[in-house]
Motif scaffolding. Structure first.
Motif, PDB file in Angstrom:
ATOM      1  N   TYR A 289       0.801  -1.221   0.000  1.00 38.16           N
ATOM      2  CA  TYR A 289       0.000   0.000   0.000  1.00 38.16           C
ATOM      3  C   TYR A 289       0.838   1.278   0.000  1.00 38.16           C
ATOM      4  O   TYR A 289       0.343   2.335   0.357  1.00 38.16           O
ATOM      5  CB  TYR A 289      -0.940  -0.002   1.210  1.00 38.16           C
ATOM      6  CG  TYR A 289      -1.868  -1.173   1.181  1.00 38.16           C
ATOM      7  CD1 TYR A 289      -2.994  -1.173   0.381  1.00 38.16           C
ATOM      8  CD2 TYR A 289      -1.600  -2.319   1.932  1.00 38.16           C
ATOM      9  CE1 TYR A 289      -3.842  -2.258   0.340  1.00 38.16           C
ATOM     10  CE2 TYR A 289      -2.443  -3.406   1.893  1.00 38.16           C
ATOM     11  CZ  TYR A 289      -3.554  -3.368   1.092  1.00 38.16           C
ATOM     12  OH  TYR A 289      -4.382  -4.454   1.057  1.00 38.16           O
TER      13      TYR A 289
ATOM     14  N   SER B 232     -17.128  -2.060  -5.532  1.00 36.50           N
ATOM     15  CA  SER B 232     -16.147  -3.148  -5.581  1.00 36.50           C
ATOM     16  C   SER B 232     -14.765  -2.588  -5.864  1.00 36.50           C
ATOM     17  O   SER B 232     -14.618  -1.628  -6.628  1.00 36.50           O
ATOM     18  CB  SER B 232     -16.521  -4.151  -6.670  1.00 36.50           C
ATOM     19  OG  SER B 232     -17.784  -4.695  -6.415  1.00 36.50           O
ATOM     20  N   THR B 233     -13.747  -3.205  -5.274  1.00 37.15           N
ATOM     21  CA  THR B 233     -12.354  -2.782  -5.471  1.00 37.15           C
ATOM     22  C   THR B 233     -11.442  -3.987  -5.275  1.00 37.15           C
ATOM     23  O   THR B 233     -11.829  -4.956  -4.608  1.00 37.15           O
ATOM     24  CB  THR B 233     -12.007  -1.638  -4.490  1.00 37.15           C
ATOM     25  OG1 THR B 233     -10.725  -1.117  -4.835  1.00 37.15           O
ATOM     26  CG2 THR B 233     -12.004  -2.098  -3.061  1.00 37.15           C
ATOM     27  N   PRO B 234     -10.232  -3.955  -5.849  1.00 35.43           N
ATOM     28  CA  PRO B 234      -9.298  -5.070  -5.617  1.00 35.43           C
ATOM     29  C   PRO B 234      -8.954  -5.196  -4.133  1.00 35.43           C
ATOM     30  O   PRO B 234      -8.908  -4.198  -3.408  1.00 35.43           O
ATOM     31  CB  PRO B 234      -8.057  -4.671  -6.424  1.00 35.43           C
ATOM     32  CG  PRO B 234      -8.528  -3.677  -7.415  1.00 35.43           C
ATOM     33  CD  PRO B 234      -9.682  -2.974  -6.782  1.00 35.43           C
ATOM     34  N   THR B 235      -8.698  -6.418  -3.685  1.00 37.51           N
ATOM     35  CA  THR B 235      -8.352  -6.636  -2.278  1.00 37.51           C
ATOM     36  C   THR B 235      -7.003  -6.022  -1.927  1.00 37.51           C
ATOM     37  O   THR B 235      -6.792  -5.598  -0.799  1.00 37.51           O
ATOM     38  CB  THR B 235      -8.306  -8.137  -1.939  1.00 37.51           C
ATOM     39  OG1 THR B 235      -7.408  -8.775  -2.839  1.00 37.51           O
ATOM     40  CG2 THR B 235      -9.676  -8.757  -2.026  1.00 37.51           C
ATOM     41  N   LYS B 236      -6.081  -5.982  -2.878  1.00 43.29           N
ATOM     42  CA  LYS B 236      -4.767  -5.364  -2.711  1.00 43.29           C
ATOM     43  C   LYS B 236      -4.394  -4.712  -4.028  1.00 43.29           C
ATOM     44  O   LYS B 236      -4.922  -5.087  -5.072  1.00 43.29           O
ATOM     45  CB  LYS B 236      -3.705  -6.414  -2.366  1.00 43.29           C
ATOM     46  CG  LYS B 236      -3.849  -7.010  -0.994  1.00 43.29           C
ATOM     47  CD  LYS B 236      -2.734  -7.974  -0.716  1.00 43.29           C
ATOM     48  CE  LYS B 236      -2.902  -8.588   0.658  1.00 43.29           C
ATOM     49  NZ  LYS B 236      -1.900  -9.593   0.928  1.00 43.29           N
TER      50      LYS B 236
ATOM     51  N   ASN C 244      -4.054  -6.655  -7.695  1.00 45.52           N
ATOM     52  CA  ASN C 244      -4.592  -7.979  -7.428  1.00 45.52           C
ATOM     53  C   ASN C 244      -5.899  -8.115  -8.210  1.00 45.52           C
ATOM     54  O   ASN C 244      -6.668  -7.165  -8.320  1.00 45.52           O
ATOM     55  CB  ASN C 244      -4.858  -8.125  -5.927  1.00 45.52           C
ATOM     56  CG  ASN C 244      -5.071  -9.559  -5.501  1.00 45.52           C
ATOM     57  OD1 ASN C 244      -5.420 -10.411  -6.317  1.00 45.52           O
ATOM     58  ND2 ASN C 244      -4.855  -9.831  -4.238  1.00 45.52           N
TER      59      ASN C 244
ATOM     60  N   GLU D 148      -8.300 -10.265  -7.392  1.00 45.02           N
ATOM     61  CA  GLU D 148      -9.388 -10.612  -6.473  1.00 45.02           C
ATOM     62  C   GLU D 148     -10.137  -9.335  -6.080  1.00 45.02           C
ATOM     63  O   GLU D 148      -9.541  -8.352  -5.664  1.00 45.02           O
ATOM     64  CB  GLU D 148      -8.830 -11.300  -5.231  1.00 45.02           C
ATOM     65  CG  GLU D 148      -9.894 -11.800  -4.282  1.00 45.02           C
ATOM     66  CD  GLU D 148      -9.294 -12.460  -3.048  1.00 45.02           C
ATOM     67  OE1 GLU D 148     -10.059 -12.647  -2.090  1.00 45.02           O
ATOM     68  OE2 GLU D 148      -8.093 -12.759  -3.037  1.00 45.02           O
ATOM     69  N   ILE D 149     -11.446  -9.359  -6.231  1.00 43.56           N
ATOM     70  CA  ILE D 149     -12.282  -8.187  -5.984  1.00 43.56           C
ATOM     71  C   ILE D 149     -13.050  -8.357  -4.675  1.00 43.56           C
ATOM     72  O   ILE D 149     -13.500  -9.448  -4.343  1.00 43.56           O
ATOM     73  CB  ILE D 149     -13.281  -7.974  -7.151  1.00 43.56           C
ATOM     74  CG1 ILE D 149     -12.521  -7.779  -8.464  1.00 43.56           C
ATOM     75  CG2 ILE D 149     -14.205  -6.805  -6.881  1.00 43.56           C
ATOM     76  CD1 ILE D 149     -11.697  -6.531  -8.533  1.00 43.56           C
ATOM     77  N   LYS D 150     -13.193  -7.266  -3.952  1.00 43.26           N
ATOM     78  CA  LYS D 150     -13.898  -7.277  -2.672  1.00 43.26           C
ATOM     79  C   LYS D 150     -14.970  -6.193  -2.694  1.00 43.26           C
ATOM     80  O   LYS D 150     -14.775  -5.116  -3.249  1.00 43.26           O
ATOM     81  CB  LYS D 150     -12.894  -6.985  -1.555  1.00 43.26           C
ATOM     82  CG  LYS D 150     -13.482  -6.954  -0.183  1.00 43.26           C
ATOM     83  CD  LYS D 150     -12.388  -6.694   0.839  1.00 43.26           C
ATOM     84  CE  LYS D 150     -12.960  -6.778   2.236  1.00 43.26           C
ATOM     85  NZ  LYS D 150     -11.956  -6.607   3.263  1.00 43.26           N
ATOM     86  N   ASN D 151     -16.116  -6.476  -2.093  1.00 43.18           N
ATOM     87  CA  ASN D 151     -17.165  -5.469  -1.948  1.00 43.18           C
ATOM     88  C   ASN D 151     -16.878  -4.628  -0.717  1.00 43.18           C
ATOM     89  O   ASN D 151     -16.535  -5.142   0.338  1.00 43.18           O
ATOM     90  CB  ASN D 151     -18.539  -6.130  -1.820  1.00 43.18           C
ATOM     91  CG  ASN D 151     -18.965  -6.768  -3.123  1.00 43.18           C
ATOM     92  OD1 ASN D 151     -18.673  -6.241  -4.198  1.00 43.18           O
ATOM     93  ND2 ASN D 151     -19.638  -7.885  -3.044  1.00 43.18           N
ATOM     94  N   VAL D 152     -17.009  -3.320  -0.879  1.00 36.54           N
ATOM     95  CA  VAL D 152     -16.725  -2.380   0.201  1.00 36.54           C
ATOM     96  C   VAL D 152     -18.002  -1.603   0.490  1.00 36.54           C
ATOM     97  O   VAL D 152     -18.747  -1.258  -0.425  1.00 36.54           O
ATOM     98  CB  VAL D 152     -15.599  -1.406  -0.221  1.00 36.54           C
ATOM     99  CG1 VAL D 152     -15.321  -0.397   0.872  1.00 36.54           C
ATOM    100  CG2 VAL D 152     -14.335  -2.173  -0.563  1.00 36.54           C
TER     101      VAL D 152
END
Length: 128
Positions: free
Chosen positions: A43, A78-82, A85, A87-91
């Motif tokens: 990050y 939705s955004t990448p986990t890192k 990356n 892999e997508i994560k819901n925020v």
């Protein structure tokens, strides 16, 4: 008496020297550097600048709270986990909107990590 003091000083000096050598040798052999994991390096500003974030629709959720001049509503995207990356994560987030029409400034507040067992939407920005 003088011989006794000289003998005592020699014994104490030798003992101190031997103990110091023993401690130094053991410390030197046991203090090998251990690489600590650094997961937050992903990050850094440089890494974030290089990241291509995919577009995501902002979806509005349920209304949480309301007052005389505002209402609070959940939103999701939705955004990448890192960075970098796939892999997508819901925020989720919580927005406070004025009830009356008009032009208003926008303030975006981002909070840090909150453990899952105490998390509720808005926990990091509630006092503000």
């Amino acid at each position: 008496m003088k011989k006794y003091l000289v003998f005592l000083c020699i014994i104490l000096g030798l003992t101190t020297t031997l103990e110091g050598y023993y401690i130094y040798r053991n410390f030197k052999s046991s203090s090998k550097p251990v690489a600590a994991p650094k997961p937050l390096l992903a990050y850094t500003f440089e890494n974030l600048k290089k990241t291509v974030f995919p577009g995501s629709q902002i979806q509005l959720g349920e209304k949480e709270d309301s007052g005389d001049n505002y209402f609070s509503q959940m939103f999701y995207f939705s955004t990448p986990t890192k960075p970098n990356n796939i892999e997508i994560k819901n925020v989720s987030g919580l927005m406070n909107l004025p009830s009356k029409p008009g032009e208003y400034p926008v303030v975006v507040m981002i909070r840090g990590f909150v453990p899952d067992n105490i998390y509720v939407s808005g926990i990091g920005t509630e006092p503000v």
